[in-house]
Design a protein around this motif. Structure first.
Motif, PDB file in Angstrom:
ATOM      1  N   THR A  84      57.317  16.067  56.076  1.00 39.38           N
ATOM      2  CA  THR A  84      56.939  15.626  57.422  1.00 39.38           C
ATOM      3  C   THR A  84      55.511  16.056  57.740  1.00 39.38           C
ATOM      4  N   PHE A  85      55.167  17.297  57.442  1.00 37.40           N
ATOM      5  CA  PHE A  85      53.819  17.816  57.707  1.00 37.40           C
ATOM      6  C   PHE A  85      52.760  17.023  56.933  1.00 37.40           C
ATOM      7  N   ILE A  86      53.020  16.751  55.665  1.00 37.27           N
ATOM      8  CA  ILE A  86      52.069  16.008  54.829  1.00 37.27           C
ATOM      9  C   ILE A  86      51.861  14.599  55.395  1.00 37.27           C
ATOM     10  N   ARG A  87      52.947  13.930  55.777  1.00 35.94           N
ATOM     11  CA  ARG A  87      52.841  12.584  56.344  1.00 35.94           C
ATOM     12  C   ARG A  87      52.118  12.598  57.697  1.00 35.94           C
ATOM     13  N   GLN A  88      52.497  13.532  58.582  1.00 35.49           N
ATOM     14  CA  GLN A  88      51.893  13.573  59.917  1.00 35.49           C
ATOM     15  C   GLN A  88      50.392  13.827  59.854  1.00 35.49           C
ATOM     16  N   ASN A  89      49.956  14.593  58.866  1.00 35.89           N
ATOM     17  CA  ASN A  89      48.535  14.934  58.742  1.00 35.89           C
ATOM     18  C   ASN A  89      47.819  14.096  57.689  1.00 35.89           C
ATOM     19  N   ALA A  90      48.519  13.129  57.087  1.00 39.00           N
ATOM     20  CA  ALA A  90      47.965  12.224  56.078  1.00 39.00           C
ATOM     21  C   ALA A  90      47.189  12.992  55.005  1.00 39.00           C
ATOM     22  N   LEU A  91      47.832  14.007  54.443  1.00 38.16           N
ATOM     23  CA  LEU A  91      47.192  14.819  53.413  1.00 38.16           C
ATOM     24  C   LEU A  91      47.361  14.138  52.055  1.00 38.16           C
ATOM     25  N   LEU A 139      51.064  12.583  49.469  1.00 37.97           N
ATOM     26  CA  LEU A 139      51.906  11.691  50.258  1.00 37.97           C
ATOM     27  C   LEU A 139      53.111  11.176  49.477  1.00 37.97           C
ATOM     28  N   THR A 140      52.998  11.037  48.170  1.00 37.74           N
ATOM     29  CA  THR A 140      54.068  10.436  47.371  1.00 37.74           C
ATOM     30  C   THR A 140      54.874  11.430  46.548  1.00 37.74           C
ATOM     31  N   GLY A 141      54.581  12.718  46.644  1.00 33.81           N
ATOM     32  CA  GLY A 141      55.349  13.665  45.835  1.00 33.81           C
ATOM     33  C   GLY A 141      54.827  15.082  45.932  1.00 33.81           C
ATOM     34  N   GLU A 142      55.328  15.903  45.037  1.00 27.93           N
ATOM     35  CA  GLU A 142      54.953  17.313  45.020  1.00 27.93           C
ATOM     36  C   GLU A 142      55.333  17.915  43.676  1.00 27.93           C
TER      37      GLU A 142
END
Length: 141
Positions: A30-37, A80-83
């Motif tokens: 959620t954090f990564i998506r909200q901040n478009a990292l 955005l697509t993984g980790e």
């Protein structure tokens, strides 16, 4: 001889705290998506967990642990697509376990994170003929 391509970039940092009962993977996504990292990494982490989900080296299955665990380290890359995250935890006697962090890790008291992002780069995952896995691919934005 293997050629390594190095990429440089400026960076910015985010500080956040996860609360008791929160599941780490879903909150990080959620954090990564909200901040478009696009090219992030765990720069620092401390806290405790009640549930730990690890995939040990060379294993296919996830091991689920419950109890009282201190986070010794959490590191890896996020996009955005993984980790790709590795977690090391200690039990109440100081015995440590670690491996590939999987969904299902739950915060006990706190999880304090510093997340960095490389501003001019983008991370993605691509198939690697050498490892047989989807591995980090770095490109310019």
């Amino acid at each position: 001889m293997t050629i390594i391509h190095a990429h440089s970039s400026t960076a910015r940092f985010y500080a956040l705290r996860l609360l008791p009962g929160q599941e780490i993977f879903s909150r990080l996504h959620t954090f990564i998506r909200q901040n478009a990292l696009h090219a992030a990494w765990i720069a620092g982490c401390t806290g405790s967990l009640t549930d730990v989900a690890l995939r040990y080296a060379g294993e296919e299955d996830t091991t689920l642990l419950t109890g009282t665990w201190e986070v010794i380290s959490l590191n890896g890359t996020l996009e955005l697509t993984g980790e790709h995250l590795h977690l090391c935890v200690a039990d109440p006697h100081g015995a440590m376990l670690g491996g590939h962090m999987m969904p299902g890790c739950t915060v006990r008291t706190t999880l304090e994170l510093v997340i960095g992002e490389l501003s001019e780069l983008e991370f993605s995952r691509q198939a690697c003929a050498l490892s047989g896995y989807e591995e980090l691919h770095i490109s310019r934005r």
